[in-house]
Write a protein that holds these residues in place. Structure first.
Motif, PDB file in Angstrom:
ATOM      1  N   PHE A 241      -0.832  -6.860   2.346  1.00 38.75           N
ATOM      2  CA  PHE A 241      -1.673  -5.677   2.244  1.00 38.75           C
ATOM      3  C   PHE A 241      -0.856  -4.395   2.135  1.00 38.75           C
ATOM      4  CE2 PHE A 241      -3.868  -8.965   4.739  1.00 38.75           C
ATOM      5  CZ  PHE A 241      -4.913  -9.226   3.882  1.00 38.75           C
ATOM      6  N   ARG A 242       0.184  -4.309   2.956  1.00 38.15           N
ATOM      7  CA  ARG A 242       0.972  -3.089   2.914  1.00 38.15           C
ATOM      8  C   ARG A 242       1.862  -3.028   1.671  1.00 38.15           C
ATOM      9  NH1 ARG A 242       1.534   1.890   2.486  1.00 38.15           N
ATOM     10  NH2 ARG A 242       3.602   2.696   2.994  1.00 38.15           N
ATOM     11  N   SER A 243       2.452  -4.143   1.302  1.00 35.88           N
ATOM     12  CA  SER A 243       3.371  -4.101   0.169  1.00 35.88           C
ATOM     13  C   SER A 243       2.636  -3.812  -1.141  1.00 35.88           C
ATOM     14  CB  SER A 243       4.148  -5.409   0.053  1.00 35.88           C
ATOM     15  OG  SER A 243       5.230  -5.257  -0.860  1.00 35.88           O
ATOM     16  N   ILE A 244       1.446  -4.390  -1.343  1.00 38.75           N
ATOM     17  CA  ILE A 244       0.721  -4.080  -2.570  1.00 38.75           C
ATOM     18  C   ILE A 244       0.229  -2.644  -2.543  1.00 38.75           C
ATOM     19  CG2 ILE A 244      -1.595  -4.799  -1.854  1.00 38.75           C
ATOM     20  CD1 ILE A 244       0.125  -5.371  -5.282  1.00 38.75           C
ATOM     21  N   GLU A 245      -0.055  -2.108  -1.352  1.00 36.80           N
ATOM     22  CA  GLU A 245      -0.421  -0.697  -1.246  1.00 36.80           C
ATOM     23  C   GLU A 245       0.745   0.187  -1.664  1.00 36.80           C
ATOM     24  OE1 GLU A 245      -2.824   1.657   2.109  1.00 36.80           O
ATOM     25  OE2 GLU A 245      -0.776   1.180   2.741  1.00 36.80           O
ATOM     26  N   ILE A 246       1.951  -0.200  -1.290  1.00 35.82           N
ATOM     27  CA  ILE A 246       3.147   0.540  -1.706  1.00 35.82           C
ATOM     28  C   ILE A 246       3.267   0.524  -3.222  1.00 35.82           C
ATOM     29  CG2 ILE A 246       5.680   0.486  -1.668  1.00 35.82           C
ATOM     30  CD1 ILE A 246       5.416  -0.505   1.276  1.00 35.82           C
ATOM     31  N   TRP A 247       3.156  -0.662  -3.815  1.00 34.37           N
ATOM     32  CA  TRP A 247       3.234  -0.774  -5.270  1.00 34.37           C
ATOM     33  C   TRP A 247       2.112   0.009  -5.954  1.00 34.37           C
ATOM     34  CZ3 TRP A 247       6.110  -3.504  -9.057  1.00 34.37           C
ATOM     35  CH2 TRP A 247       7.218  -4.203  -8.579  1.00 34.37           C
ATOM     36  N   ASP A 248       0.909  -0.051  -5.419  1.00 31.16           N
ATOM     37  CA  ASP A 248      -0.233   0.614  -6.048  1.00 31.16           C
ATOM     38  C   ASP A 248      -0.102   2.128  -6.036  1.00 31.16           C
ATOM     39  OD1 ASP A 248      -1.542  -1.716  -6.740  1.00 31.16           O
ATOM     40  OD2 ASP A 248      -2.818  -1.742  -4.945  1.00 31.16           O
ATOM     41  N   THR A 249       0.456   2.671  -4.965  1.00 32.59           N
ATOM     42  CA  THR A 249       0.507   4.126  -4.810  1.00 32.59           C
ATOM     43  C   THR A 249       1.870   4.726  -5.158  1.00 32.59           C
ATOM     44  OG1 THR A 249       1.095   3.945  -2.464  1.00 32.59           O
ATOM     45  CG2 THR A 249      -1.260   4.057  -3.004  1.00 32.59           C
ATOM     46  N   ALA A 250       2.854   3.871  -5.464  1.00 29.56           N
ATOM     47  CA  ALA A 250       4.215   4.323  -5.778  1.00 29.56           C
ATOM     48  C   ALA A 250       4.833   5.094  -4.614  1.00 29.56           C
ATOM     49  CB  ALA A 250       4.234   5.174  -7.044  1.00 29.56           C
TER      50      ALA A 250
ATOM     51  N   VAL B  65       6.738   3.423 -18.247  1.00 31.28           N
ATOM     52  CA  VAL B  65       5.402   3.554 -18.818  1.00 31.28           C
ATOM     53  C   VAL B  65       5.112   5.017 -19.150  1.00 31.28           C
ATOM     54  CG1 VAL B  65       2.931   3.324 -18.341  1.00 31.28           C
ATOM     55  CG2 VAL B  65       4.509   1.480 -17.699  1.00 31.28           C
ATOM     56  N   CYS B  66       5.394   5.892 -18.204  1.00 34.07           N
ATOM     57  CA  CYS B  66       5.083   7.317 -18.390  1.00 34.07           C
ATOM     58  C   CYS B  66       5.877   7.918 -19.549  1.00 34.07           C
ATOM     59  CB  CYS B  66       5.398   8.100 -17.113  1.00 34.07           C
ATOM     60  SG  CYS B  66       4.404   7.640 -15.693  1.00 34.07           S
ATOM     61  N   GLU B  67       7.191   7.741 -19.512  1.00 34.66           N
ATOM     62  CA  GLU B  67       8.067   8.455 -20.443  1.00 34.66           C
ATOM     63  C   GLU B  67       8.229   7.731 -21.777  1.00 34.66           C
ATOM     64  OE1 GLU B  67      11.764   9.499 -18.447  1.00 34.66           O
ATOM     65  OE2 GLU B  67      10.705   9.427 -16.527  1.00 34.66           O
ATOM     66  N   LYS B  68       8.458   6.431 -21.726  1.00 31.38           N
ATOM     67  CA  LYS B  68       8.765   5.684 -22.939  1.00 31.38           C
ATOM     68  C   LYS B  68       7.521   5.192 -23.669  1.00 31.38           C
ATOM     69  CE  LYS B  68      13.236   5.893 -22.129  1.00 31.38           C
ATOM     70  NZ  LYS B  68      14.142   6.685 -23.004  1.00 31.38           N
ATOM     71  N   TRP B  69       6.441   4.919 -22.916  1.00 31.17           N
ATOM     72  CA  TRP B  69       5.237   4.389 -23.545  1.00 31.17           C
ATOM     73  C   TRP B  69       4.273   5.499 -23.936  1.00 31.17           C
ATOM     74  CZ3 TRP B  69       3.860   0.686 -26.381  1.00 31.17           C
ATOM     75  CH2 TRP B  69       2.521   0.313 -26.521  1.00 31.17           C
ATOM     76  N   TRP B  70       3.921   6.355 -22.977  1.00 31.90           N
ATOM     77  CA  TRP B  70       2.960   7.417 -23.262  1.00 31.90           C
ATOM     78  C   TRP B  70       3.609   8.733 -23.671  1.00 31.90           C
ATOM     79  CZ3 TRP B  70       0.106   5.424 -18.412  1.00 31.90           C
ATOM     80  CH2 TRP B  70      -0.866   4.489 -18.798  1.00 31.90           C
ATOM     81  N   GLY B  71       4.937   8.831 -23.605  1.00 36.14           N
ATOM     82  CA  GLY B  71       5.618  10.038 -24.044  1.00 36.14           C
ATOM     83  C   GLY B  71       5.375  11.238 -23.163  1.00 36.14           C
TER      84      GLY B  71
ATOM     85  N   VAL C 147       2.576   6.781   3.416  1.00 37.17           N
ATOM     86  CA  VAL C 147       1.214   6.346   3.108  1.00 37.17           C
ATOM     87  C   VAL C 147       0.563   7.386   2.207  1.00 37.17           C
ATOM     88  CG1 VAL C 147      -1.055   5.789   4.041  1.00 37.17           C
ATOM     89  CG2 VAL C 147       1.007   5.076   5.270  1.00 37.17           C
ATOM     90  N   LEU C 148       0.150   6.954   1.005  1.00 40.45           N
ATOM     91  CA  LEU C 148      -0.505   7.831   0.045  1.00 40.45           C
ATOM     92  C   LEU C 148      -1.932   7.348  -0.190  1.00 40.45           C
ATOM     93  CD1 LEU C 148       2.410   8.256  -2.547  1.00 40.45           C
ATOM     94  CD2 LEU C 148       1.784   9.768  -0.645  1.00 40.45           C
ATOM     95  N   ASP C 149      -2.804   8.239  -0.624  1.00 37.30           N
ATOM     96  CA  ASP C 149      -4.227   7.901  -0.691  1.00 37.30           C
ATOM     97  C   ASP C 149      -4.760   7.725  -2.104  1.00 37.30           C
ATOM     98  OD1 ASP C 149      -4.141  10.498  -1.571  1.00 37.30           O
ATOM     99  OD2 ASP C 149      -5.537  11.300  -0.090  1.00 37.30           O
ATOM    100  N   LYS C 150      -3.867   7.663  -3.091  1.00 40.67           N
ATOM    101  CA  LYS C 150      -4.355   7.429  -4.447  1.00 40.67           C
ATOM    102  C   LYS C 150      -3.347   6.603  -5.227  1.00 40.67           C
ATOM    103  CE  LYS C 150      -4.618  11.806  -5.403  1.00 40.67           C
ATOM    104  NZ  LYS C 150      -4.800  13.128  -6.073  1.00 40.67           N
ATOM    105  N   GLY C 151      -3.833   5.883  -6.230  1.00 40.69           N
ATOM    106  CA  GLY C 151      -2.976   5.058  -7.044  1.00 40.69           C
ATOM    107  C   GLY C 151      -2.040   5.880  -7.915  1.00 40.69           C
ATOM    108  N   TRP C 152      -0.927   5.260  -8.324  1.00 39.07           N
ATOM    109  CA  TRP C 152       0.063   6.004  -9.114  1.00 39.07           C
ATOM    110  C   TRP C 152      -0.487   6.402 -10.479  1.00 39.07           C
ATOM    111  CZ3 TRP C 152       2.376   4.395 -13.763  1.00 39.07           C
ATOM    112  CH2 TRP C 152       2.205   3.054 -14.131  1.00 39.07           C
ATOM    113  N   LEU C 153      -1.344   5.587 -11.063  1.00 37.68           N
ATOM    114  CA  LEU C 153      -1.946   5.960 -12.343  1.00 37.68           C
ATOM    115  C   LEU C 153      -2.984   7.060 -12.169  1.00 37.68           C
ATOM    116  CD1 LEU C 153      -2.292   2.439 -13.987  1.00 37.68           C
ATOM    117  CD2 LEU C 153      -0.938   4.355 -14.862  1.00 37.68           C
TER     118      LEU C 153
ATOM    119  N   PRO D 216      -3.715   0.594  -8.688  1.00 40.19           N
ATOM    120  CA  PRO D 216      -3.062   1.797  -9.214  1.00 40.19           C
ATOM    121  C   PRO D 216      -4.037   2.860  -9.695  1.00 40.19           C
ATOM    122  CG  PRO D 216      -2.081  -0.199 -10.131  1.00 40.19           C
ATOM    123  CD  PRO D 216      -3.323  -0.614  -9.437  1.00 40.19           C
ATOM    124  N   LEU D 217      -5.306   2.494  -9.875  1.00 38.40           N
ATOM    125  CA  LEU D 217      -6.320   3.426 -10.356  1.00 38.40           C
ATOM    126  C   LEU D 217      -7.274   3.866  -9.251  1.00 38.40           C
ATOM    127  CD1 LEU D 217      -6.938   1.486 -13.642  1.00 38.40           C
ATOM    128  CD2 LEU D 217      -6.334   3.913 -13.596  1.00 38.40           C
ATOM    129  N   SER D 218      -6.906   3.640  -8.010  1.00 35.53           N
ATOM    130  CA  SER D 218      -7.790   3.969  -6.896  1.00 35.53           C
ATOM    131  C   SER D 218      -7.678   5.442  -6.511  1.00 35.53           C
ATOM    132  CB  SER D 218      -7.450   3.093  -5.682  1.00 35.53           C
ATOM    133  OG  SER D 218      -6.108   3.312  -5.279  1.00 35.53           O
TER     134      SER D 218
END
Length: 404
Positions: A128-137, A379-385, A143-149, A176-178
Motif C-alpha cells: 500500500f505504501r510503496s504503490i502510493e509512493i510510485w503513484d504520487t512520485a 514521459v514529461c520531457e521526451k514524450w510530451w515535450g 506523503v503527497l495527496d495527488k497523483g504525479w500525472l 497516478p491520476l488521483s
C-alpha cells in the motif's frame, strides 16, 4: 425547471443517474478552458497517448529480465531460476523469461527498451505504501495527496477539447491520476457504458443551493462526456486484431478501441496481476508474463493497423520487485528494485540504466541504480515535450530512449 429550493429527492436523483465514474473534485469547464488557453508548452505533443501498465502486486524483475550469465542468480534461486537454455537472450548477459517470447520481434525491431535497476532510496516493502509512493512520485518518507500525472496536468493543462486526462480500465484504482483536478473516467464495460450513456440527459434545473448546483454541474459535465464518448466509440473503425480472451487482453482491446475512436485523452491505465508470488511462483508468473506479452503484441498490431503506433507509448510500473533469494514456499517475497519496459513506435530500443549487483545487496535486496522518477521525467520531457518538472523534493534526469 427553475427553483431556489429543489428537493432533496431531486438532488439525489441527479447525483445517482451517472452512467460511469468521473473521479475528481470540483472543476469547471470554463476555468479549465481558460487555463488551457494560457498554456502553449509542449502543445505539439499533447495528442500523444501514454498507456500505463500496472504490474499489480510487485513483479519479480529477476525472473522477467534475467541475468542468465550471473552465477549468483542461480545460487540464490535453486528452484526458481529460469534455466539458461530457456532464456530468450537479448545480450550476452541478459535475456527474457520464455513466456515473454512474443516480445522478441519488438526487441529485434528496436521498438522495445528495458530500463534496469529502477527503485528509490529507503525503499518501503508494503504494497500500500510503496504503490502510493510510485503513484504520487513522492520521496519514501513524504506523503503527497495527488497523483504525479494529476500534478503534471494541473501545471500544464490539456486543451479544453480533451474528454478527460485519463481513462481507467480493469479493476485498478486511479493511482497516478488521483486527487486534484484530474478528470478520470473509470470505464470497465463499453457495451454497458453505451447503454447507460444513452439514458443520460442534461437536467434543465437551476438552483441557488450551492451543494445541489455542484451536483448538477457535475451531471452536465458527465452527460457531455458520455455523449462524446458514445458517438466516438460507435463511429470507430473496426479492428481486425484478435486480442487474448483473458482479462488483461480485454482491457487492451478496449484501450485500442478508445484510441481507434480518437477519444481525446492523454493516459489510459490498465492493470495486470496480481504478481504477489509468495508461493508456487513458477506457474503463476509464467501465466502472468505470457498474458502480458500476448496482450501487448496484440495491442501493437492494432496500433499498426490504425497507423498510430508512433503516437502511443507503453510503460510498465509496479510497487516493487522481489527479493533476490527464493523463499521456502518456492516463491519470492517483497523486494525493491526491478526493471521496466517501454515500447512504442518512437522508442529507441535497447538496454538503459545499470543492472544492480546480485552480490552487493541491502538486507538481501537489490540496490536501485535509477530513481523511478526518471521514468516520469522521460514521459514529461521526451514524450510530451514539456519542460522539466520536480517530483518529490527534486528533479531527475530523463532516460534518452525516445526519438522525436
Amino acid at each position: 425547471m427553475t427553483t431556489s429550493g429543489v428537493s432533496r429527492r431531486t438532488c439525489l436523483q441527479a447525483a445517482m443517474a451517472l452512467p460511469f465514474l468521473l473521479l475528481r473534485p470540483a472543476w469547471s469547464l470554463r476555468a479549465w478552458a481558460a487555463e488551457a488557453n494560457a498554456v502553449t508548452a509542449g502543445s505539439r505533443n499533447r495528442d500523444r497517448i501514454l498507456l500505463l501498465v500496472e504490474l499489480h502486486g510487485g513483479n519479480d524483475g529477476l525472473n522477467t529480465f534475467i541475468p542468465y550469465e550471473d552465477a549468483a542468480y542461480y545460487r540464490a534461486r535453486p528452484q526458481l531460476a529460469i534455466p539458461r537454455d530457456q532464456v530468450r537472450q537479448l545480450t550476452p548477459r541478459f535475456g527474457l523469461h520464455p513466456a515473454l517470447s512474443p516480445l522478441m520481434p519488438l526487441w529485434e525491431g528496436k521498438e522495445l527498451a528495458w530500463v534496469q535497476g529502477i527503485g528509490y532510496p529507503r525503499p518501503n516493502r508494503s504494497h500500500f505504501r510503496s504503490i502510493e509512493i510510485w503513484d504520487t512520485a513522492s520521496d519514501s518518507e513524504q506523503v503527497l495527496d495527488k497523483g504525479w500525472l494529476t500534478g503534471l496536468f494541473e501545471q500544464f493543462p490539456l486543451p479544453a477539447r480533451f474528454t478527460a486526462e485519463g481513462i481507467l480500465l480493469g479493476k485498478g484504482d486511479a493511482g497516478p491520476l488521483s486527487g486534484g483536478k484530474a478528470r478520470t473516467i473509470a470505464l470497465h464495460d463499453p457495451a454497458q457504458f453505451l447503454h447507460q450513456a444513452a439514458a443520460v440527459a442534461p437536467l434543465s434545473v437551476s438552483t441557488t443551493n450551492r451543494a445541489l448546483a455542484h451536483i448538477l454541474e457535475v451531471r452536465r459535465e458527465i452527460s457531455q462526456a458520455a455523449m462524446d464518448l458514445q458517438g466516438r466509440i460507435q463511429q470507430a473503425p473496426h479492428l481486425s486484431i484478435d486480442f487474448p480472451a483473458n482479462k488483461f487482453g480485454k482491457q487492451l482491446e478496449v484501450a485500442a478501441r478508445l484510441i481507434a475512436a480518437q477519444v481525446p485523452v492523454s493516459v489510459i491505465k490498465v492493470t495486470q496481476g496480481s504478481f504477489d508470488t509468495h508461493a508456487g511462483q513458477l506457474t503463476a508468473h509464467h501465466r502472468l508474463l505470457e498474458e502480458l506479452a500476448q496482450g501487448l503484441v496484440a495491442f501493437r498490431a492494432a496500433m499498426e493497423q490504425l497507423r498510430l503506433w508512433k503516437e502511443v507509448l507503453v510503460m510498465t510500473y509496479s510497487e516493487f520487485g522481489r527479493r533476490v533469494g527464493e523463499n521456502a514456499s518456492h516463491g519470492t517475497d517483497h523486494g525493491t528494485a526491478a526493471p521496466h519496459l517501454l515500447m512504442g513506435g518512437r522508442v529507441k530500443g535497447g538496454l538503459y540504466g545499470t543492472s544492480p549487483s546480485l552480490i552487493d545487496l541491502q538486507q538481501g535486496d537489490l540496490k536501485h541504480t535509477l530513481d523511478y522518477r526518471s521514468l516520469y521525467a522521460t514521459v514529461c520531457e521526451k514524450w510530451w515535450g514539456l519542460p522539466a518538472v520536480s517530483f518529490g523534493t527534486g528533479r531527475y534526469p530523463a532516460v534518452d530512449c525516445l526519438a522525436g
